[in-house]
Design a protein around this motif. Structure first.
Motif, PDB file in Angstrom:
ATOM      1  N   VAL A   1       0.898  -1.274  -0.011  1.00 29.23           N
ATOM      2  CA  VAL A   1      -0.137  -0.055   0.170  1.00 29.23           C
ATOM      3  C   VAL A   1       0.933   1.284  -0.065  1.00 29.23           C
ATOM      4  CG1 VAL A   1      -1.695   1.282   1.196  1.00 29.23           C
ATOM      5  CG2 VAL A   1      -1.743  -1.110   1.352  1.00 29.23           C
ATOM      6  N   PRO A   2       0.612   2.218  -0.835  1.00 35.11           N
ATOM      7  CA  PRO A   2       1.418   3.303  -1.125  1.00 35.11           C
ATOM      8  C   PRO A   2       1.545   4.573   0.138  1.00 35.11           C
ATOM      9  CG  PRO A   2      -0.334   3.668  -2.406  1.00 35.11           C
ATOM     10  CD  PRO A   2      -0.568   2.191  -2.030  1.00 35.11           C
ATOM     11  N   ILE A   3       1.745   4.054   1.307  1.00 32.57           N
ATOM     12  CA  ILE A   3       1.869   5.195   2.416  1.00 32.57           C
ATOM     13  C   ILE A   3       3.010   5.460   2.335  1.00 32.57           C
ATOM     14  CG2 ILE A   3       1.769   3.008   3.842  1.00 32.57           C
ATOM     15  CD1 ILE A   3       0.504   4.877   6.034  1.00 32.57           C
ATOM     16  N   ALA A   4       3.103   6.822   2.627  1.00 33.48           N
ATOM     17  CA  ALA A   4       4.549   7.615   2.686  1.00 33.48           C
ATOM     18  C   ALA A   4       4.912   8.056   4.070  1.00 33.48           C
ATOM     19  CB  ALA A   4       4.831   8.754   1.746  1.00 33.48           C
ATOM     20  N   THR A   5       3.911   8.481   4.732  1.00 30.55           N
ATOM     21  CA  THR A   5       4.230   9.429   5.957  1.00 30.55           C
ATOM     22  C   THR A   5       2.879   8.984   7.088  1.00 30.55           C
ATOM     23  OG1 THR A   5       2.937  11.208   5.185  1.00 30.55           O
ATOM     24  CG2 THR A   5       5.138  11.426   4.968  1.00 30.55           C
ATOM     25  N   VAL A   6       3.393   9.047   8.307  1.00 32.47           N
ATOM     26  CA  VAL A   6       2.611   9.149   9.501  1.00 32.47           C
ATOM     27  C   VAL A   6       2.673  10.285   9.978  1.00 32.47           C
ATOM     28  CG1 VAL A   6       2.188   8.088  11.718  1.00 32.47           C
ATOM     29  CG2 VAL A   6       3.038   6.628  10.151  1.00 32.47           C
ATOM     30  N   GLY A   7       1.315  10.782  10.191  1.00 31.23           N
ATOM     31  CA  GLY A   7       0.942  12.101  10.805  1.00 31.23           C
ATOM     32  C   GLY A   7       0.711  12.081  12.185  1.00 31.23           C
TER      33      GLY A   7
END
Ligand code: G3I
Length: 374
Positions: free
Chosen positions: A222-228
């Motif tokens: 899954v294209p997840i780049a960052t955690v906020g």
């Protein structure tokens, strides 16, 4: 004695460096490290708050939309999208060459009830809700393709114990609604940086839940780049160790970290639990609103030190932290004035009600200046 002299000399040299090169804005001070952002409201987006706009342009190089891109605002009815304010929001960011944030696509709050029902009032099937989610994401993300650089794709999907929240999204679609939302956002804008955004991830149970979630998403491609990390903090929470360990834990997963909604509460705690749940509403009580006529200097200094300490941790991780966004511009704008108790006088940001920099502003600049003189 020698050590003490060395420390004094160091602070004198740092002091000189600060005087010689004191940056005139937050964005300049942190230019080499990360974006400095602010959530902006409708009055600022539409130009009604000219003083706020001048401050935003001078101090920040990233913006987030405080409310205008939430589902209930941008897509109030099944066949009605309203892009009036969002279009102006994006134009504002482009005019000032800012890193533009989209907030948010899939959340359990501020989402109209019709989203989950058909026109006869029955709950949608999994497939029908997925189709509706995809249509929303494609329409909103697609409109700003290449212009909004990062999206909070899923907001606040976790409970405090780290399990998945039983939202309508989760109940109807199942746990994979999160993966699907990221997939659709990526289809709509393959270049956009996609973020999972939540509060209280500094607390271990919730953090471990998020780590498990991100690990699973990444293993599925899954294209997840960052955690906020939202960062709705107080003077004593999170501890600096918690902040440090949290950033480090996500960095290890191969994602970047964004501080997405920073503010620091100095008012008496109105709830037993540390939370940013917008549905909490506590009755007014003068004891909970002690600083109506101004913030005592001692508290002002505590706030400044607290901000400096947190920025020291963010800077330590500047290879992973890509943005620090404040949730508002001046104290007058902050949601904290009305949550969790309505009508309080809150002081959570770096600029006061007259849009003047507070001691906390100077302290945050000083952290960057000290770093660059070392
Ligand atoms: O727009 C209406 C206005 O027409 C009406 O007169 C007024 C009366 O109360 O309400 C206005 O809407 C309010 C809106 O903010 C704009 O000011 C809503 O009642 C109020 O619930 C809403 O609160 C926002 C909240 O999210 C819920 O969406 C806050 O401004 C916003 O700061 C807050 O932001 C959230 C993040 O999205 C997610 N993380 C937590 C964070 C803080 O709660």
């Amino acid at each position: 004695m020698h050590l003490r002299f060395a420390a004094l000399t160091a602070s004198f040299v740092i002091g000189l460096a600060a005087t010689a090169q004191a940056p005139t804005s937050l964005k300049d001070a942190y230019h080499a490290d990360f974006y400095i952002g602010a959530a902006i409201n409708t009055a600022q987006i539409t130009g009604q708050d000219a003083r706020g706009d001048a401050l935003i342009a001078a101090q920040f190089d990233s913006i987030s939309p405080e409310n205008c891109l939430k589902w209930e605002n941008v897509h109030p009815q099944p066949d009605k999208y309203d892009f009036t304010i969002p279009d102006q929001y994006v134009a504002f960011g482009e005019k000032h060459h800012m890193f533009i944030v989209g907030h948010n696509l899939v959340w359990h709050n501020q989402t109209p009830a019709w989203v989950f029902h058909d026109d006869k009032g029955n709950l949608l099937t999994r497939d029908a809700l997925l189709a509706r989610m995809r249509d929303h994401i494609h329409t909103v993300v697609g409109r700003y393709k290449g212009r909004i650089q990062t999206w909070d794709v899923v907001n606040e999907a976790l409970n405090e114990d780290g399990t998945l929240r039983q939202s309508m999204w989760e109940k109807i679609i199942g746990d994979d609604y999160i993966a699907k939302a990221f997939e659709y956002a990526h289809e709509a804008d393959p270049q956009a940086q996609l973020n999972y955004n939540d509060y209280n991830l500094e607390n271990e149970p919730k953090r471990y839940g998020a780590i498990a979630l991100i690990t699973k998403l990444k293993s599925q491609g899954v294209p997840i780049a960052t955690v906020g990390l939202q960062g709705h903090d107080s003077l004593d929470w999170p501890t600096l160790d918690q902040q440090d360990a949290t950033i480090e834990a996500f960095a290890k997963l191969g994602v970047k970290v964004a501080i997405t909604e920073l503010d620091i509460d100095v008012l008496p705690r109105a709830t037993r639990q540390q939370t940013a749940d917008v549905t909490v509403n506590i009755a007014q009580n003068p004891a909970l609103n002690p600083y109506v006529n101004g913030l005592p200097d001692a508290v002002q200094q505590q706030l400044a030190k607290r901000y400096a300490d947190l920025f020291t941790v963010f800077l330590k991780h500047r290879d992973v932290v890509n943005r620090v966004t404040f949730w508002g511009v001046t104290d007058a704008d902050s949601w904290r004035n009305d949550w969790p108790v309505r009508g309080r006088t809150s002081y959570p940001l770096l600029f006061d009600r007259a849009a003047q920099p507070k001691p906390a502003y100077t302290a945050v600049i000083q952290v960057a200046t000290t770093k660059s003189s070392q």
